[in-house]
Design a protein around this motif. Structure first.
Motif, PDB file in Angstrom:
ATOM      1  N   GLY A   1       0.815  -1.214   0.000  1.00 38.94           N
ATOM      2  CA  GLY A   1       0.000   0.000   0.000  1.00 38.94           C
ATOM      3  C   GLY A   1       0.842   1.254   0.000  1.00 38.94           C
ATOM      4  O   GLY A   1       1.898   1.315  -0.650  1.00 38.94           O
TER       5      GLY A   1
ATOM      6  N   TYR B   1       6.818   9.713   2.326  1.00 43.22           N
ATOM      7  CA  TYR B   1       8.003  10.548   2.081  1.00 43.22           C
ATOM      8  C   TYR B   1       9.207   9.902   2.752  1.00 43.22           C
ATOM      9  O   TYR B   1       9.061   9.119   3.696  1.00 43.22           O
ATOM     10  CB  TYR B   1       7.799  11.994   2.573  1.00 43.22           C
TER      11      TYR B   1
ATOM     12  N   LEU C   1       6.829   5.316  11.511  1.00 47.73           N
ATOM     13  CA  LEU C   1       5.541   5.133  12.176  1.00 47.73           C
ATOM     14  C   LEU C   1       5.354   6.233  13.212  1.00 47.73           C
ATOM     15  O   LEU C   1       6.318   6.673  13.852  1.00 47.73           O
ATOM     16  CB  LEU C   1       5.492   3.781  12.902  1.00 47.73           C
TER      17      LEU C   1
ATOM     18  N   ASN D   1      -9.089   0.214  -0.632  1.00 48.76           N
ATOM     19  CA  ASN D   1      -8.138   1.011  -1.421  1.00 48.76           C
ATOM     20  C   ASN D   1      -7.586   2.211  -0.668  1.00 48.76           C
ATOM     21  O   ASN D   1      -6.997   3.098  -1.274  1.00 48.76           O
ATOM     22  CB  ASN D   1      -8.777   1.443  -2.755  1.00 48.76           C
ATOM     23  N   GLY D   2      -7.744   2.235   0.680  1.00 49.33           N
ATOM     24  CA  GLY D   2      -7.065   3.252   1.477  1.00 49.33           C
ATOM     25  C   GLY D   2      -7.849   4.544   1.606  1.00 49.33           C
ATOM     26  O   GLY D   2      -8.836   4.777   0.889  1.00 49.33           O
TER      27      GLY D   2
ATOM     28  N   TYR E   1     -14.462   3.864  -8.265  1.00 50.11           N
ATOM     29  CA  TYR E   1     -15.012   2.769  -9.086  1.00 50.11           C
ATOM     30  C   TYR E   1     -16.415   2.360  -8.630  1.00 50.11           C
ATOM     31  O   TYR E   1     -17.006   1.451  -9.199  1.00 50.11           O
ATOM     32  CB  TYR E   1     -14.056   1.556  -9.056  1.00 50.11           C
TER      33      TYR E   1
HETATM   34  C1  LIG Z   1       3.226   9.301   6.481  1.00 50.95           C
HETATM   35  C2  LIG Z   1       2.221   8.373   7.073  1.00 50.95           C
HETATM   36  C3  LIG Z   1       2.431   7.817   8.322  1.00 50.95           C
HETATM   37  C4  LIG Z   1       1.513   6.942   8.879  1.00 50.95           C
HETATM   38  N1  LIG Z   1       1.758   6.429  10.106  1.00 50.95           N
HETATM   39  C5  LIG Z   1       0.891   5.559  10.643  1.00 50.95           C
HETATM   40  C6  LIG Z   1       1.138   4.989  11.944  1.00 50.95           C
HETATM   41  O1  LIG Z   1       2.122   5.303  12.597  1.00 50.95           O
HETATM   42  N2  LIG Z   1       0.252   4.102  12.443  1.00 50.95           N
HETATM   43  C7  LIG Z   1      -0.871   3.736  11.738  1.00 50.95           C
HETATM   44  O2  LIG Z   1      -1.640   2.899  12.219  1.00 50.95           O
HETATM   45  N3  LIG Z   1      -1.135   4.285  10.522  1.00 50.95           N
HETATM   46  C8  LIG Z   1      -0.300   5.176   9.977  1.00 50.95           C
HETATM   47  N4  LIG Z   1      -0.557   5.720   8.741  1.00 50.95           N
HETATM   48  C9  LIG Z   1      -1.866   5.425   8.132  1.00 50.95           C
HETATM   49  C10 LIG Z   1      -1.848   4.431   6.981  1.00 50.95           C
HETATM   50  O3  LIG Z   1      -2.864   4.887   6.131  1.00 50.95           O
HETATM   51  C11 LIG Z   1      -2.112   3.010   7.408  1.00 50.95           C
HETATM   52  O4  LIG Z   1      -1.019   2.548   8.161  1.00 50.95           O
HETATM   53  C12 LIG Z   1      -2.280   2.003   6.274  1.00 50.95           C
HETATM   54  O5  LIG Z   1      -1.338   2.217   5.249  1.00 50.95           O
HETATM   55  C13 LIG Z   1      -3.662   2.010   5.674  1.00 50.95           C
HETATM   56  O6  LIG Z   1      -3.764   0.827   4.893  1.00 50.95           O
HETATM   57  P1  LIG Z   1      -4.788   0.595   3.725  1.00 50.95           P
HETATM   58  O7  LIG Z   1      -4.519  -0.750   3.206  1.00 50.95           O
HETATM   59  O8  LIG Z   1      -6.153   0.940   4.220  1.00 50.95           O
HETATM   60  O9  LIG Z   1      -4.474   1.711   2.618  1.00 50.95           O
HETATM   61  P2  LIG Z   1      -3.197   1.909   1.670  1.00 50.95           P
HETATM   62  O10 LIG Z   1      -1.948   1.642   2.413  1.00 50.95           O
HETATM   63  O11 LIG Z   1      -3.383   3.262   1.067  1.00 50.95           O
HETATM   64  O12 LIG Z   1      -3.360   0.791   0.523  1.00 50.95           O
HETATM   65  C14 LIG Z   1      -4.361   0.858  -0.467  1.00 50.95           C
HETATM   66  C15 LIG Z   1      -3.920   0.020  -1.672  1.00 50.95           C
HETATM   67  O13 LIG Z   1      -4.983   0.002  -2.629  1.00 50.95           O
HETATM   68  C16 LIG Z   1      -4.432   0.112  -3.947  1.00 50.95           C
HETATM   69  N5  LIG Z   1      -5.472   0.655  -4.837  1.00 50.95           N
HETATM   70  C17 LIG Z   1      -6.035   1.877  -4.780  1.00 50.95           C
HETATM   71  N6  LIG Z   1      -6.977   2.011  -5.732  1.00 50.95           N
HETATM   72  C18 LIG Z   1      -7.000   0.838  -6.413  1.00 50.95           C
HETATM   73  C19 LIG Z   1      -7.771   0.363  -7.533  1.00 50.95           C
HETATM   74  N7  LIG Z   1      -8.717   1.108  -8.092  1.00 50.95           N
HETATM   75  N8  LIG Z   1      -7.525  -0.897  -8.006  1.00 50.95           N
HETATM   76  C20 LIG Z   1      -6.570  -1.685  -7.432  1.00 50.95           C
HETATM   77  N9  LIG Z   1      -5.824  -1.272  -6.362  1.00 50.95           N
HETATM   78  C21 LIG Z   1      -6.043  -0.028  -5.863  1.00 50.95           C
HETATM   79  C22 LIG Z   1      -3.257   1.043  -3.773  1.00 50.95           C
HETATM   80  O14 LIG Z   1      -2.314   0.897  -4.820  1.00 50.95           O
HETATM   81  C23 LIG Z   1      -2.713   0.579  -2.405  1.00 50.95           C
HETATM   82  O15 LIG Z   1      -1.755  -0.428  -2.555  1.00 50.95           O
HETATM   83  C24 LIG Z   1       0.342   6.611   8.165  1.00 50.95           C
HETATM   84  C25 LIG Z   1       0.118   7.162   6.900  1.00 50.95           C
HETATM   85  C26 LIG Z   1       1.042   8.028   6.351  1.00 50.95           C
HETATM   86  C27 LIG Z   1       0.778   8.621   4.978  1.00 50.95           C
END
Ligand SMILES: Cc1cc2nc3c(=O)[nH]c(=O)nc-3n(C[C@H](O)[C@H](O)[C@H](O)COP(=O)(O)OP(=O)(O)OC[C@H]3O[C@@H](n4cnc5c(N)ncnc54)[C@H](O)[C@@H]3O)c2cc1C
Length: 431
Positions: free
Chosen positions: A41, A53, A58, A140-141, A319
């Motif tokens: 992700g 970045y 974390l 998808n985050g 989507y």
């Molecule tokens: C700088 C930073 C620091 C952070 N620190 C912390 C922390 O200390 N602790 C914590 O708990 N959280 C932290 N987070 C929050 C972070 O969002 C979560 O840790 C986690 O990454 C969320 O996971 P996710 O799978 O929901 O989303 P994401 O990690 O955003 O993954 C979503 C995935 O979906 C894919 N995708 C998107 N659209 C499509 C599509 N249409 N078709 C196919 N694939 C698609 C993307 O390519 C991606 O791989 C931080 C975030 C940032 C930006």
């Protein structure tokens, strides 16, 4: 391709992987789609939708963030870098054999109900493909679609969103203004202090600052063993914070006009340290741009080469037709932030935020959804279905969160986990 008996799982970030793990454990058939060429992700800084970045670590400590069943390695730091986090997710996916469930380089373009099924269209290898699926699991985050404010006037320098920031060298020799002081805004401001010519930060409201370490330990590991009610926890934590961080107002930070825990606290030990050294100037809200000058609401101004908006992200499910997700103002209104009140074939995973929820909180969410789907496959009914249809409130535990889009899917960790765990227990009992 016969996917008619499978659910389409979109995303292989931490949430998608937690879901893939729970679905495989409970033998719920699914097909994963991931736009990137690998898992991880937004922790993959080179990923097409990543907002990471180079200097990111974390914000929560590793033991409070990791999946319970897969601890991070001992040699990984207490606050791991984004590279260590990415390596962790790749190890996790290998360990639980999750790679085989995904199509990589596959972007889901649309998911549309068609009779009892869903028609999913995706782009893969430059080609559009489609197939019918049993249901949709959207993971998808929440932190990929920039929320870029509109400003009056025009800025002649470089104007970017935090999502475009990758490397502190982007600040070299620049007079920098950071707009917004969330966790990323403060992290990035520290980079600008170290690498730019100078750095100001513009804030609309006050924040509560939590240091990364207290008593020599990661702050989120201290005191958790004793569960205090909020009326007692809040004054004690406020007193502790005043002890550890002092009064940020003396550096010009506005006083928060809300109570502690009504918004996400800023976990950062460096920003106040630098404020105390005069390395950063706190500015009021932006009024307008005029060439390379930024005017602030108090009538003051400053000249800058670069303005970086750390103004957050918007929920984005491009989507899916908006009408499908039961939106209420800024977020879909879903049972325990993930289950549609009426539909049993549409789930949004990971649309949940809470102080200290970590990836295990997301894994618990995935466990409940996977158990529910397994239950639907066998008995075809569940008491949970009645509960979600009957109407529900977000699990805020009575907290009056501030009225901002980023708080629209925020929950109280203790209340949220208690409800999740009770649903998981009931579903396991029904098996
Ligand atoms: C700088 C930073 C620091 C952070 N620190 C912390 C922390 O200390 N602790 C914590 O708990 N959280 C932290 N987070 C929050 C972070 O969002 C979560 O840790 C986690 O990454 C969320 O996971 P996710 O799978 O929901 O989303 P994401 O990690 O955003 O993954 C979503 C995935 O979906 C894919 N995708 C998107 N659209 C499509 C599509 N249409 N078709 C196919 N694939 C698609 C993307 O390519 C991606 O791989 C931080 C975030 C940032 C930006």
């Amino acid at each position: 391709m016969d996917y008619a008996e499978k659910y389409a799982l979109i995303g292989a970030g931490p949430m998608g992987l937690a879901a893939a793990r729970a679905l495989s454990k409970h033998a719920v058939p699914f097909q994963g789609f991931e736009l990137n060429s690998d898992v991880g992700g937004l922790w993959d800084i080179d990923g097409p939708r990543s907002t990471m970045y180079e200097t990111a670590h974390l914000i929560s400590s590793k033991t409070m963030t990791e999946f319970d069943e897969f601890p991070m390695k001992d040699e990984v730091a207490e606050y791991p870098s984004h590279r260590d986090v990415l390596a962790y997710f790749r190890d996790f996916a290998r360990h639980f054999e999750l790679y085989q469930h995904y199509r990589f380089g596959a972007e889901v373009l649309s998911a549309v109900p068609e009779g009892e099924a869903w028609r999913v269209t995706w782009r893969e290898g430059g080609e559009e493909k489609n197939a019918l699926f049993k249901g949709i699991l959207a993971a998808n985050g929440t932190l990929s679609e920039p929320n870029m404010p509109a400003f009056e006037g025009k800025f002649s320098g470089e104007l970017i969103h935090a999502s475009e920031y990758r490397d502190p060298r982007q600040f070299a020799d620049k007079r920098v203004l950071i707009i917004g002081a969330g966790n990323s805004g403060c992290d990035i401001a520290v980079d600008a202090i170290h690498h730019g010519k100078n750095c100001d930060i513009s804030l609309r409201r006050g924040y509560y600052f939590v240091p990364k370490y207290v008593f020599g330990k990661p702050a989120d590991t201290v005191g958790g063993a004793i569960k205090l009610p909020m009326w007692l926890k809040r004054p004690i934590d406020k007193w502790l914070l005043s002890w550890f961080v002092g009064d940020p107002q003396r550096y010009g930070f506005p006083k928060p006009d809300y109570k502690l825990y009504e918004s996400h606290p800023i976990v950062n030990s460096m920003i106040l340290f630098h404020a105390g050294h005069g390395d950063i100037t706190v500015r009021k809200d932006v009024d307008r741009f005029e060439g390379d000058t930024v005017w602030f609401k108090d009538g003051s101004n400053g000249d800058y080469d670069m303005v970086l908006c750390a103004t957050g992200y918007k929920l984005h499910y491009p989507y899916l037709d908006k009408g499908l997700l039961n939106w209420q103002r800024d977020a879909p209104h879903l049972y325990l932030n993930c289950m549609h009140p009426e539909r049993d074939d549409l789930f949004v995973l990971g649309m949940v935020e809470a102080s200290g929820l970590g990836w295990q909180g997301r894994a618990d969410q995935a466990e409940m959804v996977a158990l529910y789907l397994a239950d639907l496959q066998s008995s075809g009914a569940s008491a949970l279905r009645q509960r979600k249809q009957a109407g529900f409130e977000r699990a805020t535990g009575g907290m009056g969160y501030i009225d901002l889009p980023r708080m629209a899917y925020y929950v109280d960790k203790r209340t949220y986990l208690a409800k999740l765990h009770s649903e998981i227990k009931a579903l396991r009992g029904a098996k």
